[in-house]
Design a protein around this motif. Structure first.
Motif, PDB file in Angstrom:
ATOM      1  N   GLU A 139     -15.656   1.402   4.709  1.00 24.96           N
ATOM      2  CA  GLU A 139     -16.012   1.084   3.204  1.00 24.96           C
ATOM      3  C   GLU A 139     -14.896   1.809   2.565  1.00 24.96           C
ATOM      4  N   TYR A 140     -14.828   3.198   2.700  1.00 23.00           N
ATOM      5  CA  TYR A 140     -13.820   3.836   2.113  1.00 23.00           C
ATOM      6  C   TYR A 140     -12.187   3.327   2.284  1.00 23.00           C
ATOM      7  N   GLU A 141     -12.052   2.806   3.500  1.00 26.47           N
ATOM      8  CA  GLU A 141     -10.833   2.447   4.082  1.00 26.47           C
ATOM      9  C   GLU A 141     -10.327   1.109   3.205  1.00 26.47           C
ATOM     10  N   ASN A 142     -11.587   0.499   2.903  1.00 30.14           N
ATOM     11  CA  ASN A 142     -11.345  -0.975   2.326  1.00 30.14           C
ATOM     12  C   ASN A 142     -10.969  -0.620   1.052  1.00 30.14           C
ATOM     13  N   ALA A 143     -11.321   0.178   0.219  1.00 27.95           N
ATOM     14  CA  ALA A 143     -11.268   0.602  -1.035  1.00 27.95           C
ATOM     15  C   ALA A 143      -9.772   0.949  -1.303  1.00 27.95           C
ATOM     16  N   VAL A 144      -9.187   1.856  -0.178  1.00 24.06           N
ATOM     17  CA  VAL A 144      -7.969   2.209  -0.047  1.00 24.06           C
ATOM     18  C   VAL A 144      -6.882   0.868   0.030  1.00 24.06           C
ATOM     19  N   SER A 145      -7.451   0.065   0.825  1.00 28.17           N
ATOM     20  CA  SER A 145      -6.862  -1.077   1.394  1.00 28.17           C
ATOM     21  C   SER A 145      -6.432  -2.237   0.002  1.00 28.17           C
ATOM     22  N   ALA A 146      -7.557  -2.342  -0.334  1.00 24.96           N
ATOM     23  CA  ALA A 146      -7.772  -3.263  -1.589  1.00 24.96           C
ATOM     24  C   ALA A 146      -6.889  -3.011  -2.975  1.00 24.96           C
ATOM     25  N   THR A 147      -6.445  -1.665  -2.913  1.00 26.32           N
ATOM     26  CA  THR A 147      -5.855  -1.161  -4.011  1.00 26.32           C
ATOM     27  C   THR A 147      -4.298  -0.483  -3.585  1.00 26.32           C
ATOM     28  N   ALA A 148      -3.983  -1.029  -2.483  1.00 23.73           N
ATOM     29  CA  ALA A 148      -2.697  -0.560  -1.847  1.00 23.73           C
ATOM     30  C   ALA A 148      -1.716  -0.443  -3.136  1.00 23.73           C
ATOM     31  N   GLY A 149      -1.125   0.800  -3.050  1.00 23.56           N
ATOM     32  CA  GLY A 149       0.090   0.990  -3.763  1.00 23.56           C
ATOM     33  C   GLY A 149      -0.088   1.040  -5.230  1.00 23.56           C
TER      34      GLY A 149
END
Length: 318
Positions: A139-149
Protein backbone atom coordinates in the motif's frame (compact mmCIF):
# COMPACT_ATOMS: atom_id res chain seq x y z
CA UNK A 1 10.21 -46.99 -49.88
CA UNK A 2 11.63 -47.65 -46.47
CA UNK A 3 12.43 -43.94 -45.93
CA UNK A 4 8.99 -43.00 -47.27
CA UNK A 5 7.19 -45.45 -44.99
CA UNK A 6 9.21 -44.28 -42.03
CA UNK A 7 8.45 -40.65 -42.76
CA UNK A 8 4.71 -41.32 -43.15
CA UNK A 9 4.54 -43.18 -39.85
CA UNK A 10 6.46 -40.38 -38.07
CA UNK A 11 4.05 -37.74 -39.38
CA UNK A 12 1.02 -39.65 -38.16
CA UNK A 13 2.59 -40.02 -34.73
CA UNK A 14 3.34 -36.32 -34.56
CA UNK A 15 -0.21 -35.40 -35.58
CA UNK A 16 -1.60 -37.75 -32.93
CA UNK A 17 0.62 -36.11 -30.30
CA UNK A 18 -0.47 -32.63 -31.32
CA UNK A 19 -4.13 -33.61 -30.96
CA UNK A 20 -3.55 -34.85 -27.43
CA UNK A 21 -1.66 -31.63 -26.52
CA UNK A 22 -4.61 -29.56 -27.73
CA UNK A 23 -7.07 -31.76 -25.83
CA UNK A 24 -5.02 -31.55 -22.61
CA UNK A 25 -4.53 -27.79 -22.95
CA UNK A 26 -8.25 -27.29 -23.45
CA UNK A 27 -9.02 -29.46 -20.42
CA UNK A 28 -6.54 -27.49 -18.27
CA UNK A 29 -7.94 -24.12 -19.33
CA UNK A 30 -11.53 -25.27 -18.81
CA UNK A 31 -10.64 -25.95 -15.18
CA UNK A 32 -8.24 -23.07 -14.43
CA UNK A 33 -10.11 -20.16 -16.01
CA UNK A 34 -13.22 -20.50 -13.80
CA UNK A 35 -10.97 -21.16 -10.79
CA UNK A 36 -8.88 -18.03 -11.32
CA UNK A 37 -11.98 -15.96 -12.04
CA UNK A 38 -13.47 -17.10 -8.74
CA UNK A 39 -10.32 -16.18 -6.84
CA UNK A 40 -10.12 -12.76 -8.44
CA UNK A 41 -13.81 -12.11 -7.74
CA UNK A 42 -13.44 -13.14 -4.11
CA UNK A 43 -10.41 -10.91 -3.65
CA UNK A 44 -8.02 -13.74 -2.77
CA UNK A 45 -5.76 -12.89 -5.69
CA UNK A 46 -4.62 -9.30 -6.07
CA UNK A 47 -3.61 -7.79 -9.38
CA UNK A 48 0.13 -7.23 -9.30
CA UNK A 49 1.21 -3.61 -8.89
CA UNK A 50 3.10 -1.98 -11.74
CA UNK A 51 6.04 -1.39 -9.41
CA UNK A 52 8.18 1.66 -8.77
CA UNK A 53 9.54 3.94 -11.47
CA UNK A 54 13.16 4.33 -10.45
CA UNK A 55 14.60 7.84 -10.35
CA UNK A 56 18.29 6.98 -10.69
CA UNK A 57 19.01 9.09 -7.60
CA UNK A 58 20.60 7.00 -4.88
CA UNK A 59 20.23 7.27 -1.11
CA UNK A 60 22.41 5.47 1.42
CA UNK A 61 20.09 4.02 4.06
CA UNK A 62 19.40 0.82 5.97
CA UNK A 63 22.99 -0.28 5.38
CA UNK A 64 22.88 -0.12 1.58
CA UNK A 65 22.50 2.10 -1.46
CA UNK A 66 18.95 2.26 -2.78
CA UNK A 67 16.99 4.29 -5.29
CA UNK A 68 15.28 7.36 -3.85
CA UNK A 69 11.87 5.88 -4.67
CA UNK A 70 12.60 2.74 -2.64
CA UNK A 71 13.82 4.93 0.20
CA UNK A 72 10.65 7.00 0.05
CA UNK A 73 8.58 3.91 0.86
CA UNK A 74 10.50 3.58 4.14
CA UNK A 75 10.10 7.30 4.85
CA UNK A 76 6.38 7.23 4.11
CA UNK A 77 5.88 4.30 6.47
CA UNK A 78 7.37 6.41 9.28
CA UNK A 79 5.43 9.58 8.46
CA UNK A 80 1.81 8.49 8.02
CA UNK A 81 -0.39 5.81 9.59
CA UNK A 82 -0.99 2.64 7.61
CA UNK A 83 -4.74 3.09 8.05
CA UNK A 84 -4.79 6.42 6.22
CA UNK A 85 -6.76 6.50 2.93
CA UNK A 86 -4.70 5.98 -0.21
CA UNK A 87 -5.29 9.56 -1.39
CA UNK A 88 -3.82 10.90 1.87
CA UNK A 89 -0.83 8.56 1.53
CA UNK A 90 -0.27 9.82 -2.01
CA UNK A 91 -0.37 13.47 -0.87
CA UNK A 92 2.10 12.63 1.90
CA UNK A 93 4.34 10.83 -0.62
CA UNK A 94 4.60 13.99 -2.73
CA UNK A 95 5.44 16.06 0.35
CA UNK A 96 8.04 13.50 1.47
CA UNK A 97 9.68 13.39 -1.97
CA UNK A 98 9.80 17.18 -2.08
CA UNK A 99 11.49 17.38 1.33
CA UNK A 100 13.93 14.61 0.43
CA UNK A 101 15.18 16.28 -2.74
CA UNK A 102 15.30 19.73 -1.18
CA UNK A 103 17.33 18.42 1.75
CA UNK A 104 19.69 16.46 -0.53
CA UNK A 105 20.29 19.51 -2.72
CA UNK A 106 20.97 21.81 0.22
CA UNK A 107 23.25 19.33 2.00
CA UNK A 108 24.94 17.99 -1.15
CA UNK A 109 24.72 14.59 0.48
CA UNK A 110 22.83 11.31 0.04
CA UNK A 111 23.41 9.74 3.46
CA UNK A 112 20.00 9.42 5.13
CA UNK A 113 21.40 9.68 8.66
CA UNK A 114 23.41 12.81 7.81
CA UNK A 115 20.35 14.35 6.15
CA UNK A 116 18.35 13.89 9.33
CA UNK A 117 15.52 12.14 7.49
CA UNK A 118 13.70 9.62 9.66
CA UNK A 119 12.67 6.27 8.21
CA UNK A 120 11.88 2.71 9.28
CA UNK A 121 14.12 -0.10 8.07
CA UNK A 122 12.64 -3.16 6.41
CA UNK A 123 13.47 -5.26 9.45
CA UNK A 124 11.63 -2.80 11.71
CA UNK A 125 8.59 -2.81 9.44
CA UNK A 126 8.53 -6.62 9.28
CA UNK A 127 8.62 -6.78 13.06
CA UNK A 128 5.96 -4.09 13.39
CA UNK A 129 3.51 -5.46 10.82
CA UNK A 130 4.14 -9.19 11.18
CA UNK A 131 2.04 -11.31 8.86
CA UNK A 132 0.50 -8.19 7.29
CA UNK A 133 3.90 -6.89 6.16
CA UNK A 134 3.51 -7.67 2.43
CA UNK A 135 0.05 -6.15 2.18
CA UNK A 136 0.81 -2.97 4.13
CA UNK A 137 4.16 -2.45 2.45
CA UNK A 138 2.45 -2.77 -0.94
CA UNK A 139 0.00 0.00 0.00
CA UNK A 140 2.85 2.38 0.80
CA UNK A 141 4.70 1.35 -2.35
CA UNK A 142 1.54 1.97 -4.37
CA UNK A 143 1.38 5.54 -3.04
CA UNK A 144 4.99 6.17 -4.03
CA UNK A 145 4.46 4.51 -7.43
CA UNK A 146 1.28 6.49 -8.16
CA UNK A 147 3.13 9.78 -7.55
CA UNK A 148 6.37 8.80 -9.31
CA UNK A 149 8.68 11.81 -9.58
CA UNK A 150 6.12 14.34 -8.34
CA UNK A 151 7.41 17.22 -6.20
CA UNK A 152 5.94 20.53 -5.05
CA UNK A 153 7.38 23.80 -6.32
CA UNK A 154 6.62 27.49 -5.88
CA UNK A 155 8.02 29.88 -8.49
CA UNK A 156 10.06 26.99 -9.84
CA UNK A 157 11.74 26.14 -6.52
CA UNK A 158 11.21 23.14 -4.25
CA UNK A 159 9.23 24.11 -1.18
CA UNK A 160 9.53 23.17 2.48
CA UNK A 161 6.53 20.82 2.54
CA UNK A 162 5.79 21.00 6.27
CA UNK A 163 3.11 18.71 7.69
CA UNK A 164 1.59 17.73 11.02
CA UNK A 165 -0.86 15.24 12.50
CA UNK A 166 -3.82 17.50 13.31
CA UNK A 167 -4.40 21.25 13.38
CA UNK A 168 -6.29 23.13 16.06
CA UNK A 169 -9.14 23.96 13.69
CA UNK A 170 -6.96 25.75 11.17
CA UNK A 171 -3.38 25.56 9.99
CA UNK A 172 -0.80 28.29 10.60
CA UNK A 173 0.75 31.00 8.48
CA UNK A 174 4.54 31.38 8.35
CA UNK A 175 4.72 34.80 6.72
CA UNK A 176 5.58 36.30 3.35
CA UNK A 177 8.76 34.29 2.92
CA UNK A 178 6.66 31.11 2.76
CA UNK A 179 3.60 32.04 0.66
CA UNK A 180 2.44 28.41 0.48
CA UNK A 181 2.23 28.14 4.27
CA UNK A 182 -0.94 30.08 5.01
CA UNK A 183 -3.78 29.52 7.45
CA UNK A 184 -6.62 27.37 6.07
CA UNK A 185 -9.51 25.74 7.89
CA UNK A 186 -9.07 22.09 8.79
CA UNK A 187 -11.68 20.18 10.77
CA UNK A 188 -9.46 17.74 12.66
CA UNK A 189 -11.43 17.26 15.89
CA UNK A 190 -12.10 13.56 15.23
CA UNK A 191 -8.39 12.74 15.39
CA UNK A 192 -7.41 10.50 18.30
CA UNK A 193 -5.58 12.62 20.85
CA UNK A 194 -6.92 15.90 19.44
CA UNK A 195 -7.82 17.16 22.94
CA UNK A 196 -5.26 16.95 25.74
CA UNK A 197 -5.97 17.99 29.33
CA UNK A 198 -3.16 18.04 31.90
CA UNK A 199 -3.27 19.06 35.56
CA UNK A 200 -0.21 20.49 37.34
CA UNK A 201 0.35 21.35 40.94
CA UNK A 202 1.98 24.77 41.34
CA UNK A 203 5.18 23.03 42.40
CA UNK A 204 5.30 20.72 39.37
CA UNK A 205 4.43 23.56 37.01
CA UNK A 206 7.26 25.71 38.36
CA UNK A 207 9.69 22.80 38.09
CA UNK A 208 8.73 22.21 34.45
CA UNK A 209 8.96 25.88 33.47
CA UNK A 210 12.31 26.27 35.22
CA UNK A 211 13.85 23.63 32.95
CA UNK A 212 13.52 25.99 29.99
CA UNK A 213 16.25 28.47 30.87
CA UNK A 214 18.42 28.93 33.95
CA UNK A 215 18.30 32.69 33.40
CA UNK A 216 14.48 32.78 33.41
CA UNK A 217 13.36 31.18 36.66
CA UNK A 218 9.89 31.43 38.21
CA UNK A 219 8.53 31.04 41.73
CA UNK A 220 5.71 28.64 42.55
CA UNK A 221 4.16 31.11 45.00
CA UNK A 222 0.72 32.06 43.65
CA UNK A 223 1.92 30.93 40.24
CA UNK A 224 -1.61 30.15 39.11
CA UNK A 225 -2.42 33.85 39.17
CA UNK A 226 0.76 34.79 37.33
CA UNK A 227 0.22 33.10 33.99
CA UNK A 228 -0.96 35.15 31.04
CA UNK A 229 -1.01 34.39 27.31
CA UNK A 230 0.34 37.53 25.65
CA UNK A 231 -0.12 36.75 21.99
CA UNK A 232 -1.79 34.18 19.75
CA UNK A 233 -1.43 33.65 16.01
CA UNK A 234 -4.08 32.31 13.60
CA UNK A 235 -6.67 32.13 16.32
CA UNK A 236 -5.38 29.34 18.53
CA UNK A 237 -1.58 29.05 18.46
CA UNK A 238 0.26 30.66 21.36
CA UNK A 239 3.19 32.88 20.42
CA UNK A 240 4.17 34.22 23.85
CA UNK A 241 3.30 33.57 27.50
CA UNK A 242 4.17 35.46 30.65
CA UNK A 243 4.80 33.18 33.65
CA UNK A 244 5.55 35.05 36.88
CA UNK A 245 7.87 37.81 35.63
CA UNK A 246 9.33 35.85 32.71
CA UNK A 247 8.35 35.69 29.02
CA UNK A 248 8.42 32.37 27.12
CA UNK A 249 7.50 31.41 23.58
CA UNK A 250 4.62 29.06 22.96
CA UNK A 251 7.08 26.47 21.61
CA UNK A 252 9.22 26.68 24.76
CA UNK A 253 6.30 26.20 27.10
CA UNK A 254 4.72 23.41 25.04
CA UNK A 255 8.01 21.50 25.08
CA UNK A 256 8.52 21.99 28.82
CA UNK A 257 5.01 20.77 29.63
CA UNK A 258 5.10 17.96 27.04
CA UNK A 259 2.11 19.38 25.17
CA UNK A 260 1.37 18.03 21.67
CA UNK A 261 0.86 21.52 20.16
CA UNK A 262 1.12 25.24 20.90
CA UNK A 263 -2.67 25.69 20.83
CA UNK A 264 -3.23 25.71 24.57
CA UNK A 265 -4.94 27.63 27.35
CA UNK A 266 -4.88 27.69 31.16
CA UNK A 267 -7.46 27.32 33.93
CA UNK A 268 -5.88 28.08 37.30
CA UNK A 269 -6.86 28.12 40.94
CA UNK A 270 -5.02 28.27 44.26
CA UNK A 271 -4.18 24.56 44.11
CA UNK A 272 -2.86 24.18 40.61
CA UNK A 273 -3.22 24.79 36.90
CA UNK A 274 -5.13 22.84 34.28
CA UNK A 275 -3.74 23.05 30.74
CA UNK A 276 -6.10 22.42 27.82
CA UNK A 277 -4.42 21.73 24.48
CA UNK A 278 -5.89 21.06 21.02
CA UNK A 279 -4.25 19.64 17.91
CA UNK A 280 -1.12 17.54 17.38
CA UNK A 281 2.02 19.04 15.89
CA UNK A 282 3.25 22.48 14.86
CA UNK A 283 0.22 23.29 12.69
CA UNK A 284 2.10 24.34 9.53
CA UNK A 285 1.25 22.99 6.08
CA UNK A 286 -0.51 19.69 5.45
CA UNK A 287 -2.78 18.35 8.17
CA UNK A 288 -2.70 14.57 7.84
CA UNK A 289 -6.07 14.28 9.56
CA UNK A 290 -7.59 16.85 7.24
CA UNK A 291 -6.00 15.16 4.23
CA UNK A 292 -7.53 11.83 5.27
CA UNK A 293 -10.95 13.45 5.59
CA UNK A 294 -10.63 15.01 2.13
CA UNK A 295 -9.51 11.69 0.62
CA UNK A 296 -12.51 9.93 2.17
CA UNK A 297 -14.72 12.54 0.53
CA UNK A 298 -13.24 11.60 -2.85
CA UNK A 299 -10.71 14.43 -3.19
CA UNK A 300 -7.56 13.62 -5.17
CA UNK A 301 -4.01 14.16 -3.98
CA UNK A 302 -3.82 17.17 -6.32
CA UNK A 303 -6.83 18.76 -4.60
CA UNK A 304 -5.46 17.97 -1.14
CA UNK A 305 -2.03 19.42 -1.92
CA UNK A 306 -3.38 22.57 -3.57
CA UNK A 307 -5.60 23.18 -0.53
CA UNK A 308 -2.89 22.84 2.12
CA UNK A 309 -0.06 24.31 -0.02
CA UNK A 310 -1.86 27.03 -2.03
CA UNK A 311 0.10 28.60 -4.87
CA UNK A 312 2.27 25.53 -5.44
CA UNK A 313 2.54 23.29 -8.49
CA UNK A 314 3.09 19.56 -8.78
CA UNK A 315 6.19 19.29 -10.94
CA UNK A 316 7.82 16.16 -12.43
CA UNK A 317 11.25 15.61 -10.93
CA UNK A 318 12.31 13.07 -13.55
Amino acid sequence: MIRGEKGTGGGALAAWGQRWCIILAGFFLSIMIPYMATLLWSGQVAVKNQGLSYSGDMVSADGKEMDAENFLVLVLARQIDSGAPQGAKEAQAVAARTNLYKTMEEAQCNQADDLGIEYDSLSQLKEQWGEEFSQIYQEYENAVSATAGEVLTCNGQLIDALFHKASAGNTRSMGKKYPWLVSVESDDQLCDGYLTVMDFSLEKLAEAVNTIDQARQVSQEELGNKIQIINRLDGSYVMAVQVDQQIFSGEELAAALALPSTAFSFAADSEGVRVICTGIGHGFGLSQTGAARMAEEGKSRQEILSYYYPGTEITPRY
